[in-house]
Scaffold this active site. Sequence first.
Site: not given
Ligand code: GAR
Length: 208
Positions: A13-15, A91, A93-94, A108, A110
């Site tokens: 969840g850092t993003n 994580m 797929i919708l 999204n 990626h």
């Molecule tokens: C992020 O690096 C995001 O780009 C990736 O998961 C990580 C989540 O980090 N997403 C994917 O790979 C989607 N296919 P976070 O939970 O710390 O935000």
Amino acid sequence: MKKRIAVFVSGSGTNMENIARKVKAGELDCEIVLVVCDNPNAYALKRAEQFQLETFVIERKNFKSKAEFEAAIDQKLRGKKVDAIFLAGFMRILSAEFVQKWKWRILNIHPSLLPKYPGVCAIKDACEAKEQETGVTIHFVDEGVDSGPVILQRKVPIQPTDTLAEVEARVHTTEYELYPEAIKLFLGGKLTVDGRQVKIRGGQTPLN
Ligand code: GAR
């Protein structure tokens, strides 16, 4: 009226936290009205709590079908009058049906230069392929996997001596810049989708 946003998470969840921080600081003109999480053990839930964000934990295994699982999410989103969805490490797929209902209202992030390295191990895949660069993509979600129209992309270099952790850290730093930039464009009404292409009012190019 501020746009009402649901952020979808599965893991750290850092993003999500980065977005929440910018919303709180007034840098992003929206309101996070819900955090949807499919994993009760996700650290993202602790982060959401720190920001006093309402969470909705919903596990796929508690539903007979994906359609019922998504219908429950959809119902919750409608109840909260959500305008748009930001996926931030979600994580799953919708389905095409869900995506259609929220057409061009799901963003999204990626960790690769899509269409290169879709899927769940994008950073590792790029490192193992001995790429000299990878990157970050922010895109609208369509019916495919990591295939929707690209809003913004930014390159991240990979040095031959880098460890995976070093590349991950560099990718994340770029994510924390790029997702808010794309969100700002979205919230400002600057994005339109024309066929497979996103047009950005104001002249920005997708790869910048
Ligand atoms: C992020 O690096 C995001 O780009 C990736 O998961 C990580 C989540 O980090 N997403 C994917 O790979 C989607 N296919 P976070 O939970 O710390 O935000």
